[in-house]
Motif scaffolding. Structure first.
Motif, short mmCIF file in Angstrom:
data_model
loop_
_atom_site.label_atom_id
_atom_site.label_comp_id
_atom_site.label_asym_id
_atom_site.label_seq_id
_atom_site.Cartn_x
_atom_site.Cartn_y
_atom_site.Cartn_z
N ARG A 204 0.88 -1.18 0.00
CA ARG A 204 0.00 0.00 0.00
C ARG A 204 0.91 1.21 0.00
O ARG A 204 1.57 1.51 1.00
CB ARG A 204 -0.93 -0.01 1.22
CG ARG A 204 -1.91 -1.17 1.21
CD ARG A 204 -2.71 -1.30 2.49
NE ARG A 204 -3.52 -2.50 2.45
CZ ARG A 204 -4.79 -2.55 2.01
NH1 ARG A 204 -5.37 -1.45 1.60
NH2 ARG A 204 -5.44 -3.69 1.99
N SER B 238 1.46 7.08 -1.39
CA SER B 238 0.61 7.99 -2.15
C SER B 238 -0.86 7.64 -2.06
O SER B 238 -1.70 8.33 -2.64
CB SER B 238 1.03 7.97 -3.63
OG SER B 238 0.88 6.66 -4.16
N GLN C 98 -2.30 4.69 -3.05
CA GLN C 98 -2.76 3.75 -4.07
C GLN C 98 -2.21 2.37 -3.79
O GLN C 98 -1.28 2.22 -2.99
CB GLN C 98 -2.32 4.23 -5.46
CG GLN C 98 -0.82 4.36 -5.64
CD GLN C 98 -0.46 4.95 -6.98
OE1 GLN C 98 -1.09 4.65 -8.00
NE2 GLN C 98 0.53 5.83 -6.99
N TYR D 139 0.82 -5.16 -4.28
CA TYR D 139 -0.49 -5.35 -3.64
C TYR D 139 -1.08 -6.68 -4.10
O TYR D 139 -1.02 -7.05 -5.27
CB TYR D 139 -1.43 -4.21 -4.02
CG TYR D 139 -2.85 -4.40 -3.53
CD1 TYR D 139 -3.19 -4.07 -2.23
CD2 TYR D 139 -3.85 -4.92 -4.37
CE1 TYR D 139 -4.50 -4.24 -1.76
CE2 TYR D 139 -5.15 -5.09 -3.91
CZ TYR D 139 -5.47 -4.76 -2.60
OH TYR D 139 -6.76 -4.93 -2.15
N THR E 274 -9.45 10.00 -8.08
CA THR E 274 -8.22 9.20 -8.09
C THR E 274 -8.31 8.06 -7.09
O THR E 274 -7.94 6.91 -7.38
CB THR E 274 -7.01 10.09 -7.79
OG1 THR E 274 -6.89 11.09 -8.82
CG2 THR E 274 -5.72 9.27 -7.74
N TYR E 275 -8.83 8.36 -5.90
CA TYR E 275 -9.03 7.32 -4.89
C TYR E 275 -9.96 6.24 -5.40
O TYR E 275 -9.67 5.03 -5.28
CB TYR E 275 -9.58 7.97 -3.62
CG TYR E 275 -10.18 7.00 -2.62
CD1 TYR E 275 -9.37 6.17 -1.86
CD2 TYR E 275 -11.57 6.93 -2.43
CE1 TYR E 275 -9.92 5.27 -0.93
CE2 TYR E 275 -12.12 6.05 -1.52
CZ TYR E 275 -11.29 5.22 -0.77
OH TYR E 275 -11.83 4.35 0.13
N LYS F 68 -10.78 5.41 -8.54
CA LYS F 68 -10.18 4.68 -9.66
C LYS F 68 -9.14 3.67 -9.17
O LYS F 68 -9.11 2.52 -9.62
CB LYS F 68 -9.54 5.67 -10.62
CG LYS F 68 -8.79 5.04 -11.79
CD LYS F 68 -8.08 6.09 -12.61
CE LYS F 68 -6.93 6.73 -11.82
NZ LYS F 68 -6.16 7.68 -12.65
N ASN F 69 -8.29 4.10 -8.23
CA ASN F 69 -7.20 3.23 -7.78
C ASN F 69 -7.69 2.07 -6.92
O ASN F 69 -7.04 1.02 -6.87
CB ASN F 69 -6.17 4.05 -7.01
CG ASN F 69 -5.33 4.93 -7.91
OD1 ASN F 69 -5.21 4.68 -9.10
ND2 ASN F 69 -4.76 5.99 -7.35
N TRP F 70 -8.83 2.25 -6.24
CA TRP F 70 -9.28 1.21 -5.31
C TRP F 70 -10.55 0.51 -5.76
O TRP F 70 -11.16 -0.24 -4.98
CB TRP F 70 -9.44 1.80 -3.91
CG TRP F 70 -8.10 2.10 -3.30
CD1 TRP F 70 -7.49 3.31 -3.22
CD2 TRP F 70 -7.20 1.15 -2.73
NE1 TRP F 70 -6.25 3.18 -2.63
CE2 TRP F 70 -6.05 1.87 -2.32
CE3 TRP F 70 -7.24 -0.22 -2.53
CZ2 TRP F 70 -4.96 1.25 -1.71
CZ3 TRP F 70 -6.17 -0.85 -1.94
CH2 TRP F 70 -5.04 -0.12 -1.54
N LYS G 246 -11.14 -3.31 -5.05
CA LYS G 246 -10.04 -3.64 -4.15
C LYS G 246 -10.47 -3.28 -2.72
O LYS G 246 -11.60 -2.85 -2.48
CB LYS G 246 -8.77 -2.91 -4.55
CG LYS G 246 -8.23 -3.30 -5.92
CD LYS G 246 -6.93 -2.56 -6.22
CE LYS G 246 -6.33 -3.02 -7.56
NZ LYS G 246 -7.15 -2.57 -8.69
N ASP H 77 -5.47 4.56 3.46
CA ASP H 77 -5.30 4.68 2.02
C ASP H 77 -6.08 5.88 1.50
O ASP H 77 -5.60 6.61 0.61
CB ASP H 77 -5.76 3.40 1.31
CG ASP H 77 -4.95 2.19 1.71
OD1 ASP H 77 -3.71 2.28 1.73
OD2 ASP H 77 -5.56 1.14 2.02
N ALA I 96 -4.42 9.13 -0.17
CA ALA I 96 -4.82 9.45 -1.54
C ALA I 96 -5.26 10.90 -1.66
O ALA I 96 -4.90 11.60 -2.63
CB ALA I 96 -5.94 8.52 -1.99
#
Length: 665
Positions: free
Chosen positions: A55, A58, A60, A65, A529-530, A532-534, A537, A543, A547
């Protein structure tokens, strides 16, 4: 009256010494009433979960991971008898261990066990009962018939260790790391509770029972890099944390029932009539709601003698759960959903005649319209809905969400029905897409969802149900002043009178970040962004914090600490106003502000001068980094009529009496 906006961070002038002197005198005179300590708020934070290759710092997923996977094949039957109604089932779980650890045992969730009178959930239900009441159903809980493990081509029977709502399967040989696979098959049955803790259950209507079936199969606990096995028991308020995987499931029900499930129906030609198939095909092309089973057709269907059963086959890919509903009392309607990519989906509703009521425009006749529009709004604004269908079901549950299916109370109308539907389908973004741990961090799904619901209400049908008069920060002041549990409190430890703050306080916090601290562009970029990245997941709160800091370019830890980890309050005050040069307003004024409570926020001031000039002054939160008072010089050109703190009511200031300065005429 002219209105301009001035971002005034600090005016350095010859009056600097006067500013300092004013700060000192105000601090001395109000010392007893000031609780604020800048060192409490701005001391650097080291989060308990450090950034790693799993993790990233940043916020992401890191380069290494990993996430385990659970794929399910389920065969279940709804058995309706005069004495009881049960579900019998067989679930085969294909579990993939992507972790770097060998596993000597597996943990499964047995959520139906909350309805056993001896469960922890029953033992901790208040004597007066509550929304998540699990008392009064004496036949509740799973009966586990057999558990079979297949590994390396060999099968063996296991005697599971069942502890409340969890089941441990001890393996004959460890499951290997980094992609090794195992199968677990469980045969089970349970009685359907009448009121399933507001998550599921059964309710009788004129044309038959509506069954809303959830937590209906033994499912894997999550094994992650943060906690290992996540085995907090299901006790009612705290919801769920599930692995992702593909679901292939079959529901056998009496032949006079319609069945709706998460995902896509695989055998419509076998279970639907030619008329229903034709109308469903029409609905897939229509932006307007199309009736698939009309109200006048329900009674005839329900009155049919039961002649055997029908089996409904559904699939849902890359989901964390599935649920279903069945009834012979269902009206059914549907409409097309338009996704941003150009892909098409379908929104459906299933409800008894009683939910239709006398005024279709105010009842469940608009359910599909609400569902379709919500799916389109959230897909465009945040992340495209990854599945093809969703269904809204009317029944006993006030409001409950599962991937691709939501349960809403049968008698809701108008704005209440819109609010319930847009909230429950909104949960398909938080936590069904962004898969946080609901059992431990309820605010991370309920609060985020409440936040996006507000914007959906503004956009839907030109704001038909938007609340244009309320000021959520002001309306929450009393609640925030009285609450005693921080948002980071686990669900089952939160006072039952306070858990609504998971929704409202979190949503207010995100609005303050968006509207007051960061501005729309930077907040939206970081929030997206948070997401999209997670997506699909398992993010932790840390996190999310990282983010938002990284993508917005701000160290927001002062805000996260105060808002999520404490019950600190906010009280900004105008402590003093005087002219920089006595009797001469054209030389500017000195305005002294005090931060009296322990929470701090940026300052917005509306300043009105006697010459008609109105300006907004924005001061950043950093003015509070060295203490509780701050004096700055405002370049006035005439006498001051009024100064107002937080004129747009964005902040939950607990004392509004000290937010206004009224000049002398």
């Amino acid at each position: 009256m002219r209105y301009t906006k001035l971002k005034l961070f600090c005016l350095l002038s010859a009056s600097g010494l006067l500013c300092l002197g004013s700060q000192k005198s105000v601090a001395q005179s109000t010392k007893d009433s000031i609780k604020y300590d800048h060192l409490d708020l701005f001391t650097p934070i080291t989060w308990p979960t450090p950034g790693t290759e799993l993790r990233a710092s940043s916020g992401q997923p890191g380069a290494h991971y990993w996430q385990n996977r659970a794929d399910y094949q389920i065969k279940a039957a709804l058995n309706e008898t005069p004495k009881d109604t049960t579900v019998t089932g067989e679930v085969t779980i294909s579990y993939t261990n992507n972790s770097p650890d060998k596993l000597d045992y597996l943990w499964l969730q047995l959520d139906q066990n909350i309805f056993n009178p001896s469960s922890r959930g029953a033992a901790t239900t208040p004597i007066s009962g509550d929304r998540f009441d699990v008392k009064g159903f004496t036949r509740g809980g799973y009966h586990i018939a057999t558990v079979t493990v297949t590994y390396m081509g060999k099968s063996y029977t296991v005697t599971p260790v069942i502890t409340d709502a969890r089941m441990q399967v001890r393996l004959a040989a460890p499951l290997g790391a980094k992609g090794d696979k195992i199968q677990v098959k469980v045969n089970y049955d349970f009685s359907i509770p009448y009121y399933g803790a507001d998550r599921m259950g059964r309710k009788k209507f004129k044309d038959g029972y509506v069954y809303e079936i959830a937590q209906w199969y033994p499912r894997m606990c999550v094994y992650d890099d943060v906690e290992g096995w996540n085995t907090l028991p299901y006790m009612g308020l705290g919801e769920f944390y599930c692995e992702y995987g593909d679901f292939d499931y079959y529901i056998t029900a009496p032949s006079n029932m319609l069945v709706f499930g998460s995902g896509d129906l695989q055998n419509p030609e076998q279970v639907l009539t030619p008329t229903q198939l034709s109308r469903l095909a029409e609905a897939r092309k229509s932006d307007k709601t199309v009736m698939v089973v009309k109200p006048e057709e329900v009674a005839a269907q329900a009155a049919r003698p039961v002649q055997g059963t029908r089996t409904w086959h559904f699939k849902m890919l890359n989901s964390r759960d599935v649920s279903w509903a069945a009834s012979k009392a269902f009206i059914w309607d549907a409409a097309k959903v338009n996704f941003p990519s150009g892909r098409k989906g379908i929104a459906m509703s299933a409800y008894p005649v009683e939910s239709l009521g006398s005024d279709v425009s105010e009842s469940w006749g608009r359910s599909t319209e609400y569902l379709k529009n919500s799916m389109e709004i959230y897909s465009k604004a945040y992340y495209e809905y990854p599945w093809n269908s969703a269904v809204s079901v009317s029944g006993v549950a006030l409001g409950m969400e599962y991937p691709g299916i939501i349960f809403c109370l049968d008698n809701l109308k108008g704005g209440n029905l819109w609010g319930d539907i847009t909230h429950e389908i909104g949960h398909n973004w938080f936590p069904m897409i962004v898969g946080s741990n609901e059992r431990k961090y309820m605010w991370q799904d309920e609060g985020f969802n409440t936040f996006i619901n507000e914007y959906a209400s503004i956009q839907f049908n030109h704001g038909e149900y938007a609340d244009t008069t309320s000021r959520p920060a002001r309306s929450l002041m009393r609640s925030l002043a009285l609450n005693k549990d921080p948002l980071m409190t686990p669900s089952e430890a939160m006072d039952l009178r306070d858990y609504g703050l998971y929704y409202s306080k979190t949503s207010l916090g995100l609005n303050m970040l968006r509207n007051v601290v960061l501005g729309h562009d930077r907040f939206d970029y970081a929030f997206h962004t948070y997401i999209k990245n997670w997506a699909l997941k398992h993010p932790t709160p840390y996190d999310f914090f990282r983010a938002m800091n990284s993508a917005s370019g701000e160290d927001l830890n002062w805000f996260f600490k105060g808002w999520f980890f404490t019950t600190w309050k906010l009280d900004q005050a105008i402590a003093g106003v005087k002219y920089a040069e006595a009797g001469n307003p054209s030389k500017g004024i000195l305005i002294t502000l005090v931060n009296k409570e322990k929470l701090a926020m940026p300052v917005d001031l509306k300043i009105v001068q006697s010459n008609g000039k109105t300006e907004m002054v924005h001061l950043p939160v950093e003015i509070w980094q060295r203490g509780a008072t701050w004096t700055f010089k405002y370049p006035s050109t005439s006498a001051i009529e009024t100064i107002t703190l937080d004129p747009d009511a964005q902040l939950p200031d607990v004392d509004l009496k000290n937010n206004t300065y009224q000049g002398t005429k």
